[in-house]
Design a protein around this motif. Structure first.
Motif, PDB file in Angstrom:
ATOM      1  N   UNK A 154       0.848  -1.188   0.000  1.00 33.70           N
ATOM      2  CA  UNK A 154       0.000   0.000   0.000  1.00 33.70           C
ATOM      3  C   UNK A 154       0.884   1.239   0.000  1.00 33.70           C
ATOM      4  N   UNK A 155       0.578   2.172  -0.878  1.00 32.96           N
ATOM      5  CA  UNK A 155       1.425   3.353  -1.031  1.00 32.96           C
ATOM      6  C   UNK A 155       0.769   4.590  -0.404  1.00 32.96           C
ATOM      7  N   UNK A 156       1.565   5.316   0.367  1.00 25.86           N
ATOM      8  CA  UNK A 156       1.113   6.568   0.956  1.00 25.86           C
ATOM      9  C   UNK A 156       2.066   7.692   0.610  1.00 25.86           C
ATOM     10  N   UNK A 157       2.066   8.736   1.458  1.00 27.85           N
ATOM     11  CA  UNK A 157       3.033   9.823   1.320  1.00 27.85           C
ATOM     12  C   UNK A 157       3.596  10.079   2.703  1.00 27.85           C
ATOM     13  N   UNK A 158       4.902   9.915   2.830  1.00 27.99           N
ATOM     14  CA  UNK A 158       5.546  10.034   4.128  1.00 27.99           C
ATOM     15  C   UNK A 158       5.565  11.450   4.653  1.00 27.99           C
ATOM     16  N   UNK A 159       5.789  11.571   5.947  1.00 30.70           N
ATOM     17  CA  UNK A 159       5.856  12.890   6.560  1.00 30.70           C
ATOM     18  C   UNK A 159       6.171  12.806   8.045  1.00 30.70           C
ATOM     19  N   UNK A 160       6.159  13.961   8.699  1.00 30.76           N
ATOM     20  CA  UNK A 160       6.434  14.039  10.132  1.00 30.76           C
ATOM     21  C   UNK A 160       5.200  13.598  10.913  1.00 30.76           C
ATOM     22  N   UNK A 161       5.446  12.874  11.996  1.00 28.01           N
ATOM     23  CA  UNK A 161       4.339  12.396  12.803  1.00 28.01           C
ATOM     24  C   UNK A 161       3.492  13.511  13.389  1.00 28.01           C
ATOM     25  N   UNK A 162       4.066  14.692  13.509  1.00 27.10           N
ATOM     26  CA  UNK A 162       3.318  15.822  14.082  1.00 27.10           C
ATOM     27  C   UNK A 162       2.423  16.512  13.062  1.00 27.10           C
ATOM     28  N   UNK A 163       2.585  16.163  11.769  1.00 30.95           N
ATOM     29  CA  UNK A 163       1.803  16.823  10.725  1.00 30.95           C
ATOM     30  C   UNK A 163       1.144  15.844   9.787  1.00 30.95           C
TER      31      UNK A 163
ATOM     32  N   UNK B 272      -0.183   3.384   7.220  1.00 26.96           N
ATOM     33  CA  UNK B 272      -0.450   2.537   8.379  1.00 26.96           C
ATOM     34  C   UNK B 272      -1.948   2.490   8.656  1.00 26.96           C
ATOM     35  N   UNK B 273      -2.578   3.647   8.639  1.00 28.70           N
ATOM     36  CA  UNK B 273      -4.030   3.704   8.796  1.00 28.70           C
ATOM     37  C   UNK B 273      -4.722   2.981   7.642  1.00 28.70           C
TER      38      UNK B 273
ATOM     39  N   UNK C 237     -11.123 -19.126   4.395  1.00 31.21           N
ATOM     40  CA  UNK C 237     -10.439 -18.437   5.493  1.00 31.21           C
ATOM     41  C   UNK C 237      -9.496 -17.407   4.879  1.00 31.21           C
ATOM     42  N   UNK C 238      -9.513 -16.190   5.427  1.00 30.32           N
ATOM     43  CA  UNK C 238      -8.541 -15.160   5.068  1.00 30.32           C
ATOM     44  C   UNK C 238      -7.805 -14.757   6.340  1.00 30.32           C
ATOM     45  N   UNK C 239      -6.495 -14.894   6.334  1.00 25.50           N
ATOM     46  CA  UNK C 239      -5.682 -14.501   7.495  1.00 25.50           C
ATOM     47  C   UNK C 239      -4.595 -13.539   7.051  1.00 25.50           C
ATOM     48  N   UNK C 240      -4.479 -12.422   7.760  1.00 22.83           N
ATOM     49  CA  UNK C 240      -3.367 -11.498   7.544  1.00 22.83           C
ATOM     50  C   UNK C 240      -2.291 -11.856   8.564  1.00 22.83           C
ATOM     51  N   UNK C 241      -1.195 -12.390   8.083  1.00 20.50           N
ATOM     52  CA  UNK C 241      -0.161 -12.885   8.987  1.00 20.50           C
ATOM     53  C   UNK C 241       0.971 -11.923   9.241  1.00 20.50           C
ATOM     54  N   UNK C 242       1.044 -10.841   8.444  1.00 20.35           N
ATOM     55  CA  UNK C 242       2.176  -9.919   8.596  1.00 20.35           C
ATOM     56  C   UNK C 242       1.767  -8.516   8.175  1.00 20.35           C
TER      57      UNK C 242
ATOM     58  N   UNK D 138       5.787   9.204   9.625  1.00 15.52           N
ATOM     59  CA  UNK D 138       4.757   8.542   8.827  1.00 15.52           C
ATOM     60  C   UNK D 138       5.443   7.970   7.585  1.00 15.52           C
ATOM     61  N   UNK D 139       5.409   6.639   7.414  1.00 19.80           N
ATOM     62  CA  UNK D 139       6.125   6.042   6.281  1.00 19.80           C
ATOM     63  C   UNK D 139       5.387   6.279   4.968  1.00 19.80           C
ATOM     64  N   UNK D 140       6.051   5.913   3.882  1.00 24.00           N
ATOM     65  CA  UNK D 140       5.407   6.114   2.586  1.00 24.00           C
ATOM     66  C   UNK D 140       4.815   4.832   2.017  1.00 24.00           C
ATOM     67  N   UNK D 141       4.977   3.689   2.709  1.00 28.43           N
ATOM     68  CA  UNK D 141       4.312   2.481   2.258  1.00 28.43           C
ATOM     69  C   UNK D 141       4.143   1.503   3.411  1.00 28.43           C
ATOM     70  N   UNK D 142       3.226   0.588   3.241  1.00 35.04           N
ATOM     71  CA  UNK D 142       3.001  -0.497   4.204  1.00 35.04           C
ATOM     72  C   UNK D 142       2.781  -1.775   3.421  1.00 35.04           C
TER      73      UNK D 142
END
Length: 423
Positions: A201-210, A218-219, A243-248, A258-262
């Motif tokens: 999953x792709x996001x856009x990284x940044x400072x945790x305060x903003x 992550x969300x 059955x669907x299991x998310x193992x990781x 805030x990372x840019x991917x998960x």
């Protein structure tokens, strides 16, 4: 065919020593060099023609004993990337690099493959010592990489079908947490199909305060995990099974970044191709939908990690094995097996040759502990395969697994009076 003898107490003592050594020295999937070396040396000592390095670390041993069918007997060799917590004096302390993550990991034989190897080693020794009682060819296959679904395919891709004689049947077994001394099998589907996927999953990284200036993967990942759980509960009929299991879940490196991917790794188990196709399509829809809702800068990437076929026991061959087991152990020790959601790549061999296969289960839990857990309704609390506390009891499990393999092979091996003399 006259019945083959079970292991002597002297043989069991030697096999237990081998088992304890294998248990203390597990190797990860497709890295089973030490185990393969032990197996190859053993087979050569029993008079087998041995081919090493089949599909990486796979070992194939042939014992030719006059005219008669070829019977394939299989054991898997690999351990798991996890820490053991059994407290056994021979517990694994080994570590290695997990190729899936590139990270150092503890290694443990928490699925029982060390026992499977020991069982087949014991069976090959008895078959080699009693060539006057049977005719045919034994093909002993020690397979790598079962846990990741790559080992059987790697051996087939390495030319097994052309390099070795076509078997009349393929036979395999697995230890499970039901009472030791019992054996369970059934015709038809006994283990599920499995599909493992990685979702980026792709996001856009940044400072945790903003967080307002970032797109938080992550969300996004958390929302995706929760939404995935509704596929089975709301899209699969109660008469079907999935059955669907998310193992990781892996994302980020610091509390205030805030990372840019998960990345998610998930696993799907099904018994029906139509259900499988529907579930996989729903996963893709949910993942892409959550990414779009979150404002992801680009669509997620879905990558297939591995697949296991449906394990289906041939009806006629299973009937033969069941009767042979009942003759060996008595009908009270041979029980019907229920379908399980676990998966195996064992049937890859049978599919490659287009021959019948039979896969059965051997109990490995202390019968008294099992009975008490059954009485108190706590069976789920007993250690099971892939648990860090899982360790089969060796008496009578070690003997039982050797004898089941011998008994199952019996219906296909020609009597000693038939065909040409042994050589």
């Amino acid at each position: 065919m006259r019945g083959l003898p079970g292991p002597t107490e002297e043989q069991l003592a030697k096999l237990q020593a081998i088992y304890e050594d294998l248990h203390a020295n597990p190797e990860l999937s497709m890295q089973e060099k030490r185990t393969a070396g032990i197996v190859a040396k053993w087979l050569k000592e029993q008079g087998f023609e041995v081919t090493e390095g089949v599909g990486g670390t796979g070992v194939v041993g042939l014992l030719r004993n006059g005219n008669g069918p070829t019977v394939l007997l299989r054991a898997d060799m690999d351990g798991l990337p996890m820490k053991e917590n059994t407290g056994l004096p021979y517990a694994s302390m080994k570590k290695g690099t997990d190729p899936a993550s590139g990270r150092e990991t503890a290694i443990a034989h928490s699925c029982g493959h060390d026992l499977h190897v020991t069982w087949l080693m014991g069976a090959t020794q008895i078959l080699a010592a009693n060539k006057d009682k049977w005719r045919g060819t034994i093909m002993a296959v020690f397979q790598p990489g079962e846990e990741i679904g790559e080992g059987a395919k790697a051996m087939v891709d390495a030319g097994m079908v052309k390099r070795f004689p076509k078997p009349a049947v393929t036979l395999g077994q697995h230890v499970l947490p039901f009472p030791a001394g019992l054996v369970r099998l059934a015709p038809g589907p006994v283990l599920s199909r499995s599909d493992s996927l990685k979702v980026t999953l792709y996001g856009r990284g940044g400072h945790g305060s903003g967080p307002e200036s970032a797109i938080d993967p992550v969300v996004m990942a958390a929302a995706t995990v929760m939404r995935l759980q509704t596929i089975v509960s709301r899209e699969v009929s109660m008469s079907d099974s999935a059955v669907i299991s998310v193992g990781s879940i892996q994302a980020g490196s610091s509390a205030n970044i805030i990372p840019d991917e998960a990345q998610l790794q998930l696993n799907v188990r099904t018994y029906d191709d139509a259900v499988r196709d529907k579930v996989l399509a729903s996963i893709k829809r949910v993942v892409e939908g959550e990414a779009a809702i979150s404002g992801a800068p680009k669509p997620p990437l879905l990558t297939m990690l591995g697949q296991f076929p449906l394990t289906v026991n041939d009806e006629d061959a299973t009937a033969k094995v069941a009767e042979a087991l009942k003759q060996r152990f008595g009908a009270q020790r041979v029980q019907p097996a229920a379908s399980a959601n676990a998966s195996e790549d064992f049937t890859v061999f049978a599919r490659a040759w287009d021959v019948p296969s039979v896969f059965w289960f051997v109990g490995g839990t202390d019968p008294k502990k099992y009975a008490e857990a059954e009485r108190t309704g706590t069976l789920n609390a007993l250690p099971s395969n892939h648990s860090p506390e899982y360790a089969p009891v060796l008496t009578p499990t070690l003997r039982t697994g050797v004898e089941t393999m011998l008994a199952a092979a019996g219906p296909w091996l020609a009597p000693a009076s038939a065909g040409s003399p042994p050589r």
